[in-house]
Design a protein around this motif. Structure first.
Motif, PDB file in Angstrom:
ATOM      1  N   PHE A   1      19.739 109.732 -89.947  1.00  0.00           N
ATOM      2  CA  PHE A   1      18.732 108.742 -89.557  1.00  0.00           C
ATOM      3  C   PHE A   1      18.589 108.607 -88.041  1.00  0.00           C
ATOM      4  O   PHE A   1      17.501 108.382 -87.531  1.00  0.00           O
ATOM      5  CB  PHE A   1      19.150 107.387 -90.135  1.00  0.00           C
ATOM      6  N   PHE A   2      19.718 108.700 -87.342  1.00  0.00           N
ATOM      7  CA  PHE A   2      19.717 108.411 -85.896  1.00  0.00           C
ATOM      8  C   PHE A   2      20.069 109.645 -85.092  1.00  0.00           C
ATOM      9  O   PHE A   2      20.928 110.431 -85.475  1.00  0.00           O
ATOM     10  CB  PHE A   2      20.715 107.282 -85.587  1.00  0.00           C
TER      11      PHE A   2
ATOM     12  N   GLY B   1      -8.848  96.731 -98.540  1.00  0.00           N
ATOM     13  CA  GLY B   1      -9.797  96.623 -97.440  1.00  0.00           C
ATOM     14  C   GLY B   1      -9.121  96.192 -96.150  1.00  0.00           C
ATOM     15  O   GLY B   1      -7.965  95.781 -96.130  1.00  0.00           O
ATOM     16  N   GLN B   2      -9.885  96.294 -95.061  1.00  0.00           N
ATOM     17  CA  GLN B   2      -9.312  96.110 -93.717  1.00  0.00           C
ATOM     18  C   GLN B   2      -9.757  94.816 -93.048  1.00  0.00           C
ATOM     19  O   GLN B   2      -9.434  94.587 -91.890  1.00  0.00           O
ATOM     20  CB  GLN B   2      -9.740  97.309 -92.855  1.00  0.00           C
ATOM     21  N   GLN B   3     -10.475  93.960 -93.794  1.00  0.00           N
ATOM     22  CA  GLN B   3     -11.145  92.833 -93.126  1.00  0.00           C
ATOM     23  C   GLN B   3     -10.183  91.880 -92.400  1.00  0.00           C
ATOM     24  O   GLN B   3     -10.534  91.333 -91.371  1.00  0.00           O
ATOM     25  CB  GLN B   3     -12.055  92.063 -94.105  1.00  0.00           C
ATOM     26  N   ASP B   4      -8.974  91.678 -92.939  1.00  0.00           N
ATOM     27  CA  ASP B   4      -8.048  90.740 -92.281  1.00  0.00           C
ATOM     28  C   ASP B   4      -7.065  91.435 -91.353  1.00  0.00           C
ATOM     29  O   ASP B   4      -6.233  90.800 -90.720  1.00  0.00           O
ATOM     30  CB  ASP B   4      -7.261  89.949 -93.342  1.00  0.00           C
ATOM     31  N   VAL B   5      -7.128  92.765 -91.314  1.00  0.00           N
ATOM     32  CA  VAL B   5      -6.146  93.529 -90.538  1.00  0.00           C
ATOM     33  C   VAL B   5      -6.714  93.849 -89.153  1.00  0.00           C
ATOM     34  O   VAL B   5      -7.792  94.425 -89.027  1.00  0.00           O
ATOM     35  CB  VAL B   5      -5.744  94.820 -91.285  1.00  0.00           C
ATOM     36  N   ASP B   6      -5.978  93.462 -88.131  1.00  0.00           N
ATOM     37  CA  ASP B   6      -6.422  93.685 -86.755  1.00  0.00           C
ATOM     38  C   ASP B   6      -6.066  95.099 -86.288  1.00  0.00           C
ATOM     39  O   ASP B   6      -6.866  95.792 -85.669  1.00  0.00           O
ATOM     40  CB  ASP B   6      -5.752  92.644 -85.849  1.00  0.00           C
ATOM     41  N   LYS B   7      -4.828  95.536 -86.627  1.00  0.00           N
ATOM     42  CA  LYS B   7      -4.356  96.851 -86.196  1.00  0.00           C
ATOM     43  C   LYS B   7      -3.347  97.364 -87.216  1.00  0.00           C
ATOM     44  O   LYS B   7      -2.769  96.593 -87.984  1.00  0.00           O
ATOM     45  CB  LYS B   7      -3.623  96.760 -84.842  1.00  0.00           C
ATOM     46  N   LEU B   8      -3.123  98.679 -87.154  1.00  0.00           N
ATOM     47  CA  LEU B   8      -2.133  99.329 -88.008  1.00  0.00           C
ATOM     48  C   LEU B   8      -1.116 100.044 -87.131  1.00  0.00           C
ATOM     49  O   LEU B   8      -1.489 100.773 -86.206  1.00  0.00           O
ATOM     50  CB  LEU B   8      -2.834 100.343 -88.932  1.00  0.00           C
ATOM     51  N   LEU B   9       0.161  99.831 -87.435  1.00  0.00           N
ATOM     52  CA  LEU B   9       1.225 100.544 -86.729  1.00  0.00           C
ATOM     53  C   LEU B   9       2.026 101.336 -87.766  1.00  0.00           C
ATOM     54  O   LEU B   9       2.544 100.761 -88.724  1.00  0.00           O
ATOM     55  CB  LEU B   9       2.141  99.553 -85.996  1.00  0.00           C
ATOM     56  N   LEU B  10       2.087 102.645 -87.577  1.00  0.00           N
ATOM     57  CA  LEU B  10       2.872 103.509 -88.454  1.00  0.00           C
ATOM     58  C   LEU B  10       4.060 104.033 -87.662  1.00  0.00           C
ATOM     59  O   LEU B  10       3.884 104.619 -86.587  1.00  0.00           O
ATOM     60  CB  LEU B  10       2.012 104.673 -88.965  1.00  0.00           C
ATOM     61  N   MET B  11       5.262 103.803 -88.173  1.00  0.00           N
ATOM     62  CA  MET B  11       6.489 104.168 -87.444  1.00  0.00           C
ATOM     63  C   MET B  11       7.296 105.141 -88.292  1.00  0.00           C
ATOM     64  O   MET B  11       7.740 104.790 -89.387  1.00  0.00           O
ATOM     65  CB  MET B  11       7.324 102.912 -87.177  1.00  0.00           C
ATOM     66  N   GLY B  12       7.451 106.374 -87.813  1.00  0.00           N
ATOM     67  CA  GLY B  12       8.192 107.375 -88.582  1.00  0.00           C
ATOM     68  C   GLY B  12       7.710 107.441 -90.019  1.00  0.00           C
ATOM     69  O   GLY B  12       8.503 107.540 -90.956  1.00  0.00           O
TER      70      GLY B  12
ATOM     71  N   GLU C   1      15.788 104.359 -79.422  1.00  0.00           N
ATOM     72  CA  GLU C   1      15.225 104.035 -78.091  1.00  0.00           C
ATOM     73  C   GLU C   1      14.721 102.595 -78.110  1.00  0.00           C
ATOM     74  O   GLU C   1      13.510 102.345 -78.024  1.00  0.00           O
ATOM     75  CB  GLU C   1      14.076 104.996 -77.747  1.00  0.00           C
ATOM     76  N   PRO C   2      15.660 101.627 -78.222  1.00  0.00           N
ATOM     77  CA  PRO C   2      15.256 100.241 -78.466  1.00  0.00           C
ATOM     78  C   PRO C   2      14.354  99.638 -77.386  1.00  0.00           C
ATOM     79  O   PRO C   2      13.351  98.989 -77.710  1.00  0.00           O
ATOM     80  CB  PRO C   2      16.588  99.480 -78.552  1.00  0.00           C
ATOM     81  N   GLU C   3      14.676  99.895 -76.129  1.00  0.00           N
ATOM     82  CA  GLU C   3      13.884  99.286 -75.048  1.00  0.00           C
ATOM     83  C   GLU C   3      12.471  99.856 -75.018  1.00  0.00           C
ATOM     84  O   GLU C   3      11.482  99.133 -74.968  1.00  0.00           O
ATOM     85  CB  GLU C   3      14.593  99.541 -73.710  1.00  0.00           C
ATOM     86  N   ARG C   4      12.387 101.176 -75.092  1.00  0.00           N
ATOM     87  CA  ARG C   4      11.067 101.818 -75.095  1.00  0.00           C
ATOM     88  C   ARG C   4      10.278 101.399 -76.334  1.00  0.00           C
ATOM     89  O   ARG C   4       9.079 101.131 -76.272  1.00  0.00           O
ATOM     90  CB  ARG C   4      11.256 103.345 -75.062  1.00  0.00           C
ATOM     91  N   PHE C   5      10.964 101.330 -77.479  1.00  0.00           N
ATOM     92  CA  PHE C   5      10.287 100.934 -78.714  1.00  0.00           C
ATOM     93  C   PHE C   5       9.647  99.558 -78.545  1.00  0.00           C
ATOM     94  O   PHE C   5       8.463  99.367 -78.854  1.00  0.00           O
ATOM     95  CB  PHE C   5      11.264 100.923 -79.893  1.00  0.00           C
ATOM     96  N   ASN C   6      10.428  98.604 -78.047  1.00  0.00           N
ATOM     97  CA  ASN C   6       9.897  97.239 -77.912  1.00  0.00           C
ATOM     98  C   ASN C   6       8.766  97.171 -76.887  1.00  0.00           C
ATOM     99  O   ASN C   6       7.781  96.457 -77.085  1.00  0.00           O
ATOM    100  CB  ASN C   6      11.018  96.268 -77.547  1.00  0.00           C
TER     101      ASN C   6
ATOM    102  N   GLY D   1      15.176 106.668 -86.879  1.00  0.00           N
ATOM    103  CA  GLY D   1      15.311 105.228 -86.567  1.00  0.00           C
ATOM    104  C   GLY D   1      14.960 104.918 -85.122  1.00  0.00           C
ATOM    105  O   GLY D   1      15.812 104.554 -84.305  1.00  0.00           O
ATOM    106  N   ILE D   2      13.674 105.002 -84.799  1.00  0.00           N
ATOM    107  CA  ILE D   2      13.238 104.900 -83.394  1.00  0.00           C
ATOM    108  C   ILE D   2      13.562 103.545 -82.769  1.00  0.00           C
ATOM    109  O   ILE D   2      13.869 103.470 -81.591  1.00  0.00           O
ATOM    110  CB  ILE D   2      11.727 105.214 -83.227  1.00  0.00           C
ATOM    111  N   ASN D   3      13.538 102.465 -83.552  1.00  0.00           N
ATOM    112  CA  ASN D   3      13.791 101.149 -82.947  1.00  0.00           C
ATOM    113  C   ASN D   3      15.265 100.969 -82.586  1.00  0.00           C
ATOM    114  O   ASN D   3      15.612 100.082 -81.807  1.00  0.00           O
ATOM    115  CB  ASN D   3      13.294  99.995 -83.837  1.00  0.00           C
ATOM    116  N   ALA D   4      16.143 101.837 -83.113  1.00  0.00           N
ATOM    117  CA  ALA D   4      17.560 101.797 -82.734  1.00  0.00           C
ATOM    118  C   ALA D   4      17.928 102.936 -81.789  1.00  0.00           C
ATOM    119  O   ALA D   4      18.850 102.808 -80.987  1.00  0.00           O
ATOM    120  CB  ALA D   4      18.437 101.859 -83.983  1.00  0.00           C
TER     121      ALA D   4
END
Length: 272
Positions: free
Chosen positions: A164-165, A110-121, A254-259, A249-252
């Motif tokens: 990966f990159f 269930g989703q009751q305690d979850v505020d948001k979902l982030l799916l990355m790759g 495009e690290p600045e944009r990712f953050n 590997g999006i966080n590596a």
């Protein structure tokens, strides 16, 4: 600080816990561990978020039992960590294999305690092709990967980094990335690859109602960009954020944009 949390079958799962504020629970990809998000820790802690990085069973500092590498068990392990740390109103962030595990968490608990979902790759809704689903790898390609892991796991992991990159990485970075994969159990890596090959979450997306962001590299060679488009179509309150210069590997890549995109999503009201 680090926590070792005993889950249902006596397995101990490790969770990194840094900062204070709204918790953001990161579920890593195959065959890595929570260290793959180390460049997010400081950013989040400085902005008054609490970074929770789980090492799934079989990976990183967690126990490496013989079984339990299906999405259902992984989701239950995440739930055990969430309950142990008494997390509420948290953001669930799944990368690659962590994406379907995050989705399964929502449909199972269930989703009751979850505020948001982030799916990355995310390796969702299905990682491999079916008769009625022609996106991404063929099942046989995953079988080939399993064969390579059995024959020479270090060599496979070195080659995997190349897939990966998209952006050029230093030899030291690639060695570090390979080391993350080597921290996993070989049997864990193989059993999770079987789950990636066989599991199918297509029937689970329409019921997700939390605000969802889908970060996906346009040049992703492991989880094709079309998977992100498919997720956006099927998850009602979702938005697709393309990273045009990124591979998997999006966080590596495009690290600045990712953050920046990460913080923007965390601070948003979540209304599309």
């Amino acid at each position: 600080m680090g926590h070792y949390i005993e889950v249902e079958d006596g397995v101990k799962v490790y969770a990194e816990d840094v900062g204070s504020g709204q918790p953001v629970v990161f579920i890593h990809g195959w065959p890595l561990n929570s260290k793959s998000f180390e460049s997010q820790i400081s950013i989040l802690a400085q902005q008054n978020f609490r970074f929770i990085g789980i090492d799934l069973r079989g990976y990183g500092k967690s126990d490496k039992p013989w079984s339990g590498y299906d999405y259902d068990t992984a989701a239950s392990d995440v739930k055990a960590v969430v309950d142990h740390l008494k997390l509420e109103n948290f953001v669930l962030a799944g990368f690659s294999m962590g994406g379907p595990i995050a989705i399964r968490f929502l449909t199972k608990f269930g989703q009751q305690d979850v505020d948001k979902l982030l799916l990355m790759g995310a390796a969702a809704p299905v990682f491999t092709q079916r008769d009625d689903f022609k996106i991404n790898l063929k099942p046989k390609e995953v079988d080939d990967i399993i064969k390579q892991i059995k024959e020479d796991r270090p060599a496979f992991l070195a080659q995997f980094a190349d897939m990966f990159f998209e952006q050029k990485k230093s030899p030291q970075f690639l060695q570090w990335f390979q080391q993350l994969g080597l921290e996993a159990g070989a049997h864990s890596t193989i059993n999770s690859a079987i789950a990636l090959r066989d599991e199918d979450l297509r029937g689970e997306l329409a019921g997700i109602t939390v605000p969802t962001a889908i970060f996906h590299g346009k040049k992703d060679g492991i989880c094709a960009y079309e998977l992100g488009e498919e997720l956006e179509k099927q998850i009602p309150n979702s938005v697709l954020v393309p990273f045009k210069d990124s591979g998997h590997g999006i966080n590596a890549d495009e690290p600045e944009r990712f953050n920046n995109e990460l913080l923007s999503f965390l601070r948003s009201s979540g209304v599309k």
